[in-house]
Design an enzyme around this catalytic site. Structure first.
Site, PDB file in Angstrom:
ATOM      1  N   ASN A   1       0.822  -1.210   0.000  1.00 49.39           N
ATOM      2  CA  ASN A   1       0.000   0.000   0.000  1.00 49.39           C
ATOM      3  C   ASN A   1       0.855   1.258   0.000  1.00 49.39           C
ATOM      4  O   ASN A   1       1.002   1.909  -1.038  1.00 49.39           O
ATOM      5  CB  ASN A   1      -0.958  -0.028   1.204  1.00 49.39           C
ATOM      6  CG  ASN A   1      -2.014   1.055   1.134  1.00 49.39           C
ATOM      7  OD1 ASN A   1      -1.890   2.009   0.381  1.00 49.39           O
ATOM      8  ND2 ASN A   1      -3.055   0.925   1.931  1.00 49.39           N
ATOM      9  N   ASP A   2       1.466   1.576   1.134  1.00 48.00           N
ATOM     10  CA  ASP A   2       2.207   2.845   1.218  1.00 48.00           C
ATOM     11  C   ASP A   2       3.353   2.939   0.207  1.00 48.00           C
ATOM     12  O   ASP A   2       3.650   4.018  -0.280  1.00 48.00           O
ATOM     13  CB  ASP A   2       2.762   3.033   2.641  1.00 48.00           C
ATOM     14  CG  ASP A   2       1.645   3.188   3.664  1.00 48.00           C
ATOM     15  OD1 ASP A   2       0.567   3.693   3.284  1.00 48.00           O
ATOM     16  OD2 ASP A   2       1.846   2.801   4.825  1.00 48.00           O
TER      17      ASP A   2
END
Lengths: 465, 93
Positions: free
Chosen positions: A391-392
């Site tokens: 994600n990040d």
């Protein structure tokens, strides 16, 4: 049989040389196995020659220690699942640090046997260093283990005035150290020092969140080396000093790489409390009406027309144990003439190199695993990117929003590919606690579900075509 | 004092060697590097052996025994698990 100190030290020198060659072997997958074996040989030599030490009067406790430790170590090493590797490394770091503390403590007590000859300043100062660093390493590692194993909350544990508490504990430790240097015969002070440092070790790691674990583990790795080196100063033993500083340097390098990969300073990782739950009001604005959900069948059709596919694994792949399913997908796509590569972000997962180990376990050739700098320029020529539980590290906000907590963090620029398929359970934020505009991008499709299950359904869908 | 400077010299030079060698380890091998270097830091085992074997006092023997256990877990476990991982990285033909 007893050996002269010269012979013993010569053998220690050979051991130290083997450690250096061993680490040198780790610079390439082809030579790495041999490198590790050279390291183990060095250790064996050092242990054997030490067993011939003239002061040893009984082997009872040594052999008992070998048996107990050897069985525990071997069982842990052989039985552990590859997904649990970060925990195991944390535990081993801890035991190394703990051993250094105990040895330094025993050495301090032994100086009482010869009251006429007071311990040197070098010895007392390094004993203090060994006790402090070793205890911090042991308890810090146990907390890191607890967090990775899910026994202790992965979220940062914060409280009012925590920095002050830690500074006070460090000052108390240093004061106790001063007392030990002043009067080495008050050995109780050493154990109080160890107790205070233990509390400090717990408090240093408990406010650090799960995704920052790569930094913490690398740092504890470095500490375990420094503790060994400090013990080397206690015993005036060169092989301990050399090995300890090699490991210390290794840990520092890894820590540095991890921090750079997040564009954060070490101080920020250790004291910043990154990853606290932050409610982001902007999430609805970003996602509203723009997120497109897809099905395995639709993705299968996309993949059918693709020439180049890049898979981006993250911690979600490890949690779902999806690496073997990913391997099957990899082989299936390759057999259909698709070029498949893996994009590995340096901080993906919970320790340095975590994703590489999982993919290697699943028999994916290492030349298919590409580093960030190498693969980023290829995304514009990539037809489909599959983001699997990351994600990040693929969040474009890192480049576009200077106020974002991940601003300036180098990311995998997957948004430049023709199509991005994100396999994820929901739109929940990653560790940084912020929404990801990638999920709402025009060229992104969301495949909602468990990573392993979705990859398996994807494989089935491709085979049906 | 002379002794101290000698061991300090060794310490500083070894750190430089460490930096030179380990900077060249590629990211795909970072996990084995950690577990392998960690096994090497179990070298405290030699100090532990002497404490456990010299029998100065019950306390030092106990501490030595515990240290031998800890360090052996570190050494045996560390080298074994590193070997297990590295075998997976070997090129499959």
């Amino acid at each position: 049989m007893t050996l002269s100190p010269q012979v013993v030290n010569l053998v220690y020198l050979i051991a130290a040389t083997l450690f250096v060659f061993g680490l040198k072997g780790l610079t390439h997958p082809r030579t790495a196995v041999r490198g590790n074996l050279l390291g183990a040989l060095g250790m064996l030599l050092a242990v054997v020659v030490t067993l011939l030490h003239k002061d040893i009067v009984t082997y009872k406790y040594i052999v008992a220690g070998f048996v107990v430790g050897g069985v525990i170590g071997a069982v842990l090493a052989m039985k552990i699942a590859m997904t649990a590797m970060p925990q195991l490394v944390a535990v081993f770091n801890g035991f190394g640090g703990g051993a250094s503390t105990l040895v330094a403590g025993a050495a301090l007590i032994e100086t009482q046997m010869t009251p006429g000859i007071p311990p040197s300043l070098q010895m007392t100062v390094s004993t203090v260093a060994s006790g402090l660093i070793g205890a911090v390493t042991f308890w810090g590692s146990m907390i890191a283990f607890g967090k990775l194993q899910g026994l202790v909350t992965e979220r940062p544990v914060r409280y009012k005035g925590e920095q002050v508490v830690k500074i006070v504990l460090l000052l108390i430790s240093l004061y106790l150290g001063y007392l030990i240097v002043q009067d080495p015969y008050q050995t109780t002070n050493y154990w109080i020092l160890v107790a205070v440092s233990s509390v400090l070790g717990v408090l240093l790691v408990i406010p650090i969140g799960g995704a920052d674990m790569p930094v913490v583990i690398a740092l504890l790795n470095s500490y375990s080396g420094l503790a060994a080196a400090a013990t080397g100063f206690v015993l005036n033993n060169n092989v301990l000093i050399i090995s300890g500083s090699l490991v210390g340097a290794s840990g520092v390098i890894l820590t540095n790489i991890m921090c750079k990969a997040m564009n954060r300073s070490l101080a920020n990782v250790l004291f910043g409390g990154f990853g606290e739950v932050q409610e982001s009001a902007a999430a609805d604005d970003i996602y509203e009406g723009k997120v497109k959900a897809t099905s395995p069948e639709e993705v299968a059709m996309l993949l059918d027309g693709a020439r180049r596919v890049v898979i981006v694994p993250g911690y979600g792949m490890a949690v779902a144990q999806a690496q073997h399913a990913v391997r099957d997908l990899f082989h299936l796509l390759e057999s259909r003439g698709v070029e498949v590569e893996f994009a590995i972000h340096p901080v993906a997962g919970r320790m340095p190199g975590h994703m590489n180990v999982l993919l290697a376990e699943a028999d994916i050739p290492y030349d298919k695993l590409k580093e960030m700098d190498e693969i980023n320029p290829t995304f514009p020529q990539t037809d489909v990117v599959i983001v699997l539980g990351a994600n990040d590290v693929v969040n474009p906000l890192a480049k576009t929003d200077p106020n974002s907590p991940i601003a300036g963090m180098p990311i995998l620029e997957v948004d430049k590919a023709k199509t991005v398929v994100v396999i994820k359970r929901s739109l929940s934020p990653g560790f940084a606690g912020i929404p990801n505009p990638l999920f709402a991008a025009d060229n992104t499709l969301m495949l909602f579900g468990d990573a392993k299950k979705m990859v398996q359904e994807l494989i089935a869908a491709i085979k049906e075509m | 004092m002379v002794d101290f400077v000698t061991v300090l010299t060794i310490f500083v030079l070894a750190i430089f060697v460490g930096f030179e060698v380990i900077t060249k380890v590629p990211p795909i091998l970072h996990t084995p590097l950690m577990s392998g270097s960690n096994a090497i830091s179990g070298i405290t085992i030699i100090g532990a052996i002497i404490s456990a074997g010299t029998q100065y006092t019950t306390l030092t023997t106990t501490l030595g025994f515990l240290a031998v256990v800890f360090a052996t877990i570190n050494v045996v476990g560390g080298f074994l698990v590193t070997h297990r991982m590295l075998e997976m990285f070997k090129r499959k033909d």
